[in-house]
Design a protein around this motif. Structure first.
Motif, short mmCIF file in Angstrom:
data_model
loop_
_atom_site.label_atom_id
_atom_site.label_comp_id
_atom_site.label_asym_id
_atom_site.label_seq_id
_atom_site.Cartn_x
_atom_site.Cartn_y
_atom_site.Cartn_z
N CYS A 167 0.67 -1.30 -0.04
CA CYS A 167 0.04 0.06 0.05
C CYS A 167 0.80 1.26 -0.23
O CYS A 167 1.80 1.31 1.01
CB CYS A 167 -0.85 0.10 1.17
N CYS A 168 0.96 2.17 -0.89
CA CYS A 168 1.76 3.27 -1.14
C CYS A 168 0.79 4.52 -1.00
O CYS A 168 -0.58 4.56 -1.51
CB CYS A 168 2.27 3.35 -2.61
N LYS A 169 1.14 5.73 -0.30
CA LYS A 169 0.23 6.81 -0.26
C LYS A 169 1.15 7.80 -0.65
O LYS A 169 2.54 8.09 -0.40
CB LYS A 169 0.05 6.91 1.18
N ASP A 187 -8.97 6.20 2.16
CA ASP A 187 -8.61 4.72 2.18
C ASP A 187 -9.66 4.10 1.93
O ASP A 187 -9.61 2.97 1.43
CB ASP A 187 -8.47 4.38 3.90
N LYS A 188 -10.74 4.48 1.45
CA LYS A 188 -12.05 3.86 1.01
C LYS A 188 -12.05 3.52 -0.49
O LYS A 188 -12.65 2.65 -1.06
CB LYS A 188 -13.33 4.64 1.65
N PHE A 189 -11.24 4.50 -1.30
CA PHE A 189 -11.39 4.49 -2.58
C PHE A 189 -10.03 4.26 -3.11
O PHE A 189 -8.73 5.17 -2.76
CB PHE A 189 -11.97 5.87 -3.28
N GLN A 221 -3.90 7.40 -2.43
CA GLN A 221 -3.20 5.99 -1.82
C GLN A 221 -3.65 4.93 -2.80
O GLN A 221 -4.87 4.99 -3.66
CB GLN A 221 -3.65 5.35 -0.49
N ILE A 222 -2.63 4.03 -3.19
CA ILE A 222 -3.08 2.84 -4.02
C ILE A 222 -2.46 1.73 -3.49
O ILE A 222 -1.33 1.54 -2.88
CB ILE A 222 -2.46 3.07 -5.42
N LYS A 223 -3.19 0.68 -3.69
CA LYS A 223 -2.66 -0.80 -3.26
C LYS A 223 -2.68 -1.64 -4.71
O LYS A 223 -3.38 -1.71 -5.42
CB LYS A 223 -3.65 -1.44 -2.38
N PHE A 224 -1.74 -2.65 -4.23
CA PHE A 224 -1.27 -3.49 -5.54
C PHE A 224 -0.85 -4.85 -4.85
O PHE A 224 0.04 -4.84 -3.87
CB PHE A 224 -0.39 -2.99 -6.65
N GLY A 225 -1.08 -6.03 -5.50
CA GLY A 225 -0.52 -7.40 -4.97
C GLY A 225 0.18 -7.97 -6.26
O GLY A 225 0.01 -7.98 -7.26
N MET A 226 0.94 -8.80 -5.68
CA MET A 226 2.01 -9.60 -6.86
C MET A 226 2.07 -10.97 -6.29
O MET A 226 2.02 -11.18 -5.23
CB MET A 226 3.15 -8.75 -7.02
N GLN A 227 2.19 -12.05 -7.00
CA GLN A 227 2.42 -13.30 -6.90
C GLN A 227 3.81 -13.71 -7.98
O GLN A 227 3.15 -13.93 -9.31
CB GLN A 227 1.30 -14.21 -7.00
#
Length: 349
Positions: free
Chosen positions: A249-251, A261-263, A268-274
């Motif tokens: 999570c980056c801000k 934090d709701k949008f 802020q932005i969130k990303f996931g990686m595998q």
């Protein structure tokens, strides 16, 4: 005096009636069907066809004239008063987006070319649209020419979207920072301060010990016209745990960029990686280590015992071969053999 001109004596009141009032009384006494459509006088709702035509043309002309006047003054306002290089409708603060994708989780196999090449192509296409030689600018994060997705050091790009006319208000000293900033941002401001910057912090607590490296740094160079690489920063993820979902999570921190934090994307932005890796060799090594740990006497037994002798039948795949025919004895062998004595049937004389 004749009677027809005689006027009665006393007070009286003369009621004046006009032709208009008589017409109203006549219409009032008409039945309702005559009021809607009077076939005798050819009237619809009390008006003839010519009357309806006149009133329709009048209002069409009136409203057309009004619209022409409105469009004239709007055109003067937009072309002569508002600067064409400025936005006509002011927007809010800029949002954030992630490249190569805004998906919740980006998964790929590091050893499969068909997984790595499309990701690298998306990043190249994203950077080429900036028209600022961005691929060379971020070349330090692209040592394998695949942006690290083949060498287990993937790179993501976070872009601050463009809003024309937006002037960022930055935190230039550690004392200006709000109380809710994460720990360590004040040291970052001291290290990279000196010019207006929009700062960025990333929470990698859910990334399994992953190390984040920023290019060129954890900030955006703030200016009135933020273009090209000024609106983009790269984050390289090192020491990623294989075959596990990680989330970051980056801000961004600026006075006029609120964090919601709701949008997703608003401050802020969130990303996931595998990162998926081949595990066949790893599982074989783990199984061998487990066998050695559980039965330590198995390995010495395999070393001390010699291999079994070579069996021709084993080489033939265990097939049943026909028996070889018996060879007849040679004549010399027959001569060497001693004749056996015949049993006596009669007593000697």
């Amino acid at each position: 005096m004749p009677e027809d001109v005689m006027v009665a004596s006393g007070e009286y009141k003369l009621v004046k009636q006009s032709r208009r009032e008589q017409e109203k009384r006549r219409k009032k006494d008409l039945p309702w069907s005559k009021r809607i459509f009077d076939i005798d006088e050819h009237k619809l709702f009390g008006r003839t066809a010519w009357a309806w035509t006149r009133i329709t043309l009048f209002y069409l002309f009136l409203y057309t004239l009004i619209l022409l006047i409105v469009f004239f003054w709007v055109g003067i306002f937009l072309l002569a008063i508002i600067d064409p290089n400025r936005p006509r409708w002011l927007k809010g603060p800029p949002g954030l987006s992630v490249a190569p994708t805004n998906a919740s989780v980006l998964a790929w196999y590091t050893h499969i070319v068909s997984d790595v090449y499309p990701i690298a192509d998306k990043i190249d296409e994203f950077l080429n649209k900036l028209n600022d030689n961005a691929i060379d600018f971020f070349s330090e994060a692209n040592r394998d020419t695949m942006w690290g997705y083949g060498s287990r050091k993937p790179t993501v790009f976070i872009k601050l979207n463009k809003v024309i006319g937006f002037q960022p208000e930055t935190y230039d000293t550690p004392d200006d920072l709000p109380k809710e900033v994460p720990v360590g941002l004040d040291d970052t401001v001291r290290k990279y301060g000196g010019s207006p910057k929009i700062w960025m912090t990333c929470d990698a607590s859910k990334a399994g010990g992953t190390e984040l490296i920023f290019f060129p740094g954890p900030f955006y160079e703030a200016s009135e016209k933020m273009t090209g690489v000024q609106r983009v920063l790269a984050i390289q993820l090192n020491n990623m745990p294989p075959n596990k979902d990680i989330f970051v999570c980056c801000k961004v921190w600026a006075r006029n960029i609120p964090i919601d934090d709701k949008f997703q994307g608003k401050g802020q932005i969130k990303f996931g990686m595998q990162m998926r890796v081949e595990t066949a060799k790893k599982e074989a090594i783990d199984q061998l280590q487990t066998t050695t740990t559980v039965g330590p006497n198995i390995v010495p037994a395999l070393v001390n015992n010699p291999p079994p002798p070579d069996n021709p039948e084993d080489r033939l795949g265990g097939l049943d071969m026909p028996l070889s025919p018996e060879l007849e004895p040679s004549p010399n062998e027959k001569l060497r053999e001693k004749p056996e004595a015949e049993p006596l049937t009669e007593p000697p004389s």
